[in-house]
Scaffold this active site. Structure first.
Site, short mmCIF file in Angstrom:
data_model
loop_
_atom_site.label_atom_id
_atom_site.label_comp_id
_atom_site.label_asym_id
_atom_site.label_seq_id
_atom_site.Cartn_x
_atom_site.Cartn_y
_atom_site.Cartn_z
N SER A 1 0.87 -1.17 0.00
CA SER A 1 0.00 0.00 0.00
C SER A 1 0.91 1.22 0.00
O SER A 1 2.08 1.13 0.38
CB SER A 1 -0.93 -0.01 1.21
OG SER A 1 -0.20 -0.23 2.40
N GLU B 1 1.35 5.49 0.77
CA GLU B 1 0.82 6.68 1.45
C GLU B 1 1.26 7.95 0.73
O GLU B 1 2.42 8.09 0.36
CB GLU B 1 1.33 6.69 2.90
CG GLU B 1 0.74 7.82 3.72
CD GLU B 1 1.05 7.66 5.20
OE1 GLU B 1 0.77 6.58 5.77
OE2 GLU B 1 1.57 8.63 5.78
N TYR C 1 -3.65 13.54 6.62
CA TYR C 1 -4.50 14.62 7.10
C TYR C 1 -3.56 15.58 7.80
O TYR C 1 -2.88 15.19 8.75
CB TYR C 1 -5.47 13.98 8.09
CG TYR C 1 -6.68 14.77 8.48
CD1 TYR C 1 -7.77 14.82 7.64
CD2 TYR C 1 -6.75 15.39 9.72
CE1 TYR C 1 -8.93 15.50 8.03
CE2 TYR C 1 -7.89 16.06 10.11
CZ TYR C 1 -8.97 16.11 9.26
OH TYR C 1 -10.12 16.75 9.66
N ALA D 1 -1.23 18.11 9.87
CA ALA D 1 -1.11 18.30 11.32
C ALA D 1 -2.06 19.42 11.75
O ALA D 1 -2.19 20.43 11.04
CB ALA D 1 0.32 18.65 11.67
N ASP E 1 -1.17 14.80 16.30
CA ASP E 1 -0.21 15.52 17.14
C ASP E 1 -0.83 16.83 17.63
O ASP E 1 -1.68 17.40 16.96
CB ASP E 1 1.05 15.84 16.33
CG ASP E 1 1.95 14.62 16.23
OD1 ASP E 1 2.05 13.88 17.22
OD2 ASP E 1 2.53 14.41 15.16
N TYR F 1 3.63 1.91 16.99
CA TYR F 1 4.96 2.51 17.19
C TYR F 1 5.97 1.48 17.68
O TYR F 1 6.08 1.25 18.90
CB TYR F 1 4.82 3.70 18.18
CG TYR F 1 3.87 4.72 17.61
CD1 TYR F 1 4.33 5.71 16.76
CD2 TYR F 1 2.49 4.63 17.85
CE1 TYR F 1 3.45 6.62 16.18
CE2 TYR F 1 1.61 5.53 17.27
CZ TYR F 1 2.09 6.52 16.43
OH TYR F 1 1.22 7.41 15.84
N GLN G 1 4.84 3.23 12.42
CA GLN G 1 5.84 4.27 12.18
C GLN G 1 7.03 3.63 11.48
O GLN G 1 7.26 2.43 11.64
CB GLN G 1 6.23 4.84 13.55
CG GLN G 1 7.22 5.96 13.55
CD GLN G 1 6.70 7.19 12.84
OE1 GLN G 1 6.69 7.22 11.61
NE2 GLN G 1 6.26 8.18 13.59
N PHE H 1 14.33 14.36 11.18
CA PHE H 1 12.94 13.98 11.47
C PHE H 1 12.91 12.76 12.39
O PHE H 1 12.14 12.70 13.36
CB PHE H 1 12.23 13.70 10.14
CG PHE H 1 10.79 13.33 10.29
CD1 PHE H 1 9.89 14.20 10.90
CD2 PHE H 1 10.31 12.10 9.82
CE1 PHE H 1 8.55 13.85 11.06
CE2 PHE H 1 8.98 11.75 9.97
CZ PHE H 1 8.10 12.63 10.60
N HIS I 1 3.62 -1.21 3.94
CA HIS I 1 2.99 0.09 3.69
C HIS I 1 4.10 1.10 3.43
O HIS I 1 4.92 1.37 4.32
CB HIS I 1 2.17 0.50 4.93
CG HIS I 1 1.47 1.81 4.77
ND1 HIS I 1 0.41 2.01 3.92
CD2 HIS I 1 1.67 3.03 5.36
CE1 HIS I 1 -0.02 3.25 3.99
NE2 HIS I 1 0.74 3.90 4.86
#
Ligand code: FAD
Length: 288
Positions: free
Chosen positions: A7, A9, A41, A43, A101, A139, A170, A210, A259
């Site tokens: 999949s 993203e 979507y 932040a 977040d 996570y 993640q 990051f 993913h």
């Protein structure tokens, strides 16, 4: 070796140029017949309309199964469920349900008055509609807000028990990180599939910053490898080789789904997928 189900993203484009880039990315990756593609979507709930428009356009023009990400941030329950209605009208049947977040500058998530207090409440409300396949975040290196990894896994179990079909993780840099986490989830009684989130390394210095912010462990050997590759101008080659090797190890340990975080750039994801045997498949009606 198993050929994985994949999949992809994406994030919603904010201007015309970005829209073309996303479209090009979709053109390159859709022949790989993903299980679904998802659109994030922003932040703080900042891309509400953009996400809805992107999922609608992708669904209408590609026929792909499209999942919309959704968070609890900055919206009442009624507002959130109106957004959900908009997703359903756009043909969306899958949602990645997240708490989200806190807005920039706020250290801690504070529910909006009248809003969902946490991801479990959101999942329960979405599940009650009976309209969506729900996925949630997980996570492997523990969410920064979790007291410890046991508490984090216990919370993941609550999200699954509330109605989620699957968890997407993640990103991480070493396969053992995921495999240990998968074992601990199984031990905690989580039966839903845990799908590793794979981030091909497009820009090491940026991703490194990051990763540090997310609390993702950065192995010293990876720093060394990219230092040398950047010097020799062969980062993409290294990124493809490392990502393929990591996915290959995961597949050899029984993982069946991957993913990919594409960052709206298709090349590395495509090359890794090809190396794993995920190759373009023409739709039968186009061949006949
Ligand atoms: P939760 O799992 O609900 O909470 C995070 C952690 O905090 C939990 O693991 C748990 O340890 C602890 N916790 C929270 N509430 C409780 C509680 N009541 N009791 C006990 N423990 C608790 N962000 C976006 O803004 N937009 C996106 O599109 C987006 N997509 C994502 C996709 C994936 C696959 C992943 C993994 C993350 C994504 N994120 C996105 C980031 C995500 O919003 C943040 O990581 C956020 O901080 C946590 O959201 P969550 O739903 O995973 O939280």
């Amino acid at each position: 070796m198993t050929v994985p189900a994949v999949s992809f993203e994406f994030f919603p484009p904010k201007n015309l140029e970005a829209s073309f880039r996303l479209w090009d990315t979709v053109q390159v990756l859709s022949p790989l017949m993903p299980r679904f593609v998802s659109v994030t979507y922003g932040a703080g709930g900042t891309t509400r309309e953009l996400t809805r428009d992107a999922v609608g356009t992708l669904h209408k023009n590609t026929g792909l199964n499209v999942a919309a990400h959704l968070t609890c941030v900055n919206a009442t329950r009624d507002e959130t469920m109106q957004i959900v209605e908009g997703f359903a009208k756009a043909g969306v049947t899958d949602i990645v349900a997240l708490r989200g977040d806190p807005p920039k500058g706020e250290g801690q998530f504070t529910p909006t008055p009248g809003g969902f207090a946490n991801s479990v409440e959101l999942i329960e409300a979405l599940s009650a509609t009976g309209q969506f396949t729900l996925r949630v975040g997980a996570y492997p290196e523990k969410h920064p807000e979790a007291a410890d990894s046991d508490a984090d896994i216990a919370w993941l179990k609550r999200k699954i028990d509330a109605g989620a079909a699957e968890a997407l993780t993640q990103f991480f840099f070493e396969p053992e990180t995921f495999l240990r986490f998968r074992d601990r989830c199984a031990k905690a009684g989580i039966e839903a599939p845990i799908v590793p989130g794979i981030l091909p390394i497009e820009n090491w210095p940026g991703l490194r910053r990051f990763a540090q912010a997310c609390g993702t462990a950065i192995p010293a050997w990876l720093d060394d490898a990219f230092d040398k590759a950047i010097r020799d101008g062969r980062q993409d080659l290294l990124a493809t080789a490392l990502c393929t090797e990591m996915c290959d190890t995961l597949l050899s340990e029984g993982v069946e789904k991957l993913h990919f975080y594409t960052l709206n750039k298709p090349e590395l994801t495509r090359d890794v997928c090809h190396a794993l045997g995920v190759t373009p498949r023409a739709k039968l009606e186009k061949v006949a």
